[in-house]
Write an enzyme that holds these catalytic residues in place. Structure first.
Site, short mmCIF file in Angstrom:
data_model
loop_
_atom_site.label_atom_id
_atom_site.label_comp_id
_atom_site.label_asym_id
_atom_site.label_seq_id
_atom_site.Cartn_x
_atom_site.Cartn_y
_atom_site.Cartn_z
N TYR A 131 0.83 -1.20 0.00
CA TYR A 131 0.00 0.00 0.00
C TYR A 131 0.87 1.26 0.00
CZ TYR A 131 -3.13 3.65 1.79
OH TYR A 131 -3.83 4.82 1.97
N LYS A 139 1.41 4.19 -2.94
CA LYS A 139 1.07 5.60 -2.73
C LYS A 139 2.27 6.50 -2.99
CE LYS A 139 -3.19 4.82 -1.56
NZ LYS A 139 -4.29 5.15 -2.51
#
Length: 357
Positions: A205, A209
């Site tokens: 994750y 990002k």
């Protein structure tokens, strides 16, 4: 959130002193108030595409553009949810057009842009929002390490997300550029998060990002002279449908995780992100943000928009916000009522604590 830096009393004193100095020396943000009445139709005639817009932040962004009168193409995989979201865009004052698209399939992404080219002949705004990792992250066991995940985990989190954002941006530029070079609106917004600079949820994750923010910065370099502005948008803590079901209303989740949702000032609704994108689209001086990471709450301070209920959430980096909800500041929660909302963690602190050198 800043636990790595807040290790001892000396560090805390140093940080507090520098923070107060930054607050005293900072220049107040110049406001640029805008009318958020749907009747203003400030984006009428503009064609926007929001990927992953059947629910959550994507739906909120589609609605924010719709209430300004824009034509909004919404993509998603649930026909029922997608049609419902598109109808709501139209009720807000825009024109919602739902398109079933699986962003894991390149041919379907290409078909999406061919359809927009055929039907509209142009595009003004692309919002890269589709993301396949939400359900996986919420179903993931706490403290599961990256080496304990299946080898398909990276693709589950970043295939529909980072990879599909890059492809969509490639295909969008030739549609946006003819107008933007003539002074018309041209913008690419990629939805990212604080996880880009600080460990949050998961390795895949956070890496995704961070890559989105870097992609935006590098795209901005190559977009110079085209009239297209590329930015990353960081919503704060957003109470989406999934967050509400999987976290807020889940009796098995810890109270620490629910802390941000005890006070309406510490979280955002999904329309708040939509109004952030719409406000930026309306700003003729938006080019100054090219390549930048923009916080939704910072944009609200500048442009004057609110959540749907008319309230404005606390700034994401306000100490009051952190004291009220961040688990790292649980011991300081009692001080939150006494801290002014304008006292914020300076962005140089984020840069310092996230430096890789």
């Amino acid at each position: 959130m800043l636990d790595a830096f807040l290790q001892n009393r000396r560090t805390k004193r140093f940080l507090f002193g520098r923070m107060i100095l930054s607050v005293l020396l900072c220049t107040p943000l110049v406001q640029c108030s805008m009318d958020w009445n749907p009747g203003s139709r400030a984006l009428e005639g503009k064609v926007c595409l929001v990927t992953g817009a059947s629910r959550g932040v994507g739906k909120g962004i589609a609605l924010g553009l719709g209430e300004q009168g824009a034509t909004v193409y919404l993509t998603g995989r649930s026909k029922t949810d997608l049609q419902s979201a598109a109808d709501e865009v139209s009720r807000k004052g825009g024109r919602g057009i739902p398109l079933l698209v699986d962003h894991s399939k390149d041919a379907e992404i290409q078909g999406l842009f061919k359809q927009i080219q055929k039907e509209e002949g142009k595009l003004h705004v692309l919002v890269n929002n589709c993301y396949s990792g939400v359900e996986g992250l919420f179903s993931k066991r706490d403290n599961t390490k990256f080496w304990e995940q299946g080898i398909d985990w990276w693709d589950r989190i970043n295939h529909v997300g980072l990879r599909s954002h890059f492809i969509a941006s490639q295909l969008a530029v030739p549609l946006i550029m003819p107008g933007s070079k003539q002074g018309d609106l041209g913008m690419i917004v990629t939805v990212s998060s604080f996880g880009a600079i600080k460990y949050l949820l998961d390795v895949a994750y956070g890496t995704g990002k961070a890559a989105k923010d870097k992609m935006t910065s590098d795209m901005a370099e190559e977009l110079r002279g085209t009239g297209i502005t590329a930015v990353s948008l960081w919503p704060g803590v957003v109470k989406t449908e999934v967050v509400n079901d999987k976290l807020v209303l889940n009796p098995e989740e810890s109270e620490d995780k629910k802390a941000f949702f005890r006070d309406t000032r510490t979280f955002e609704d999904t329309l708040f992100s939509g109004r952030a994108v719409a406000a930026l689209a309306r700003d003729p001086a938006r080019a100054k943000y090219n390549g930048k990471v923009l916080l939704a709450t910072d944009l609200a301070s500048r442009y004057g928009f609110t959540k749907e209920d008319g309230t404005k959430p606390l700034p994401l980096l306000a100490l009051k916000t952190l004291f009220m909800g961040a688990p790292e500041f649980k011991s300081l929660r009692g001080l939150a009522p006494f801290v002014p909302s304008w006292v914020q963690v300076p962005k140089w602190v984020l840069t310092l604590t996230s430096s890789k050198f």
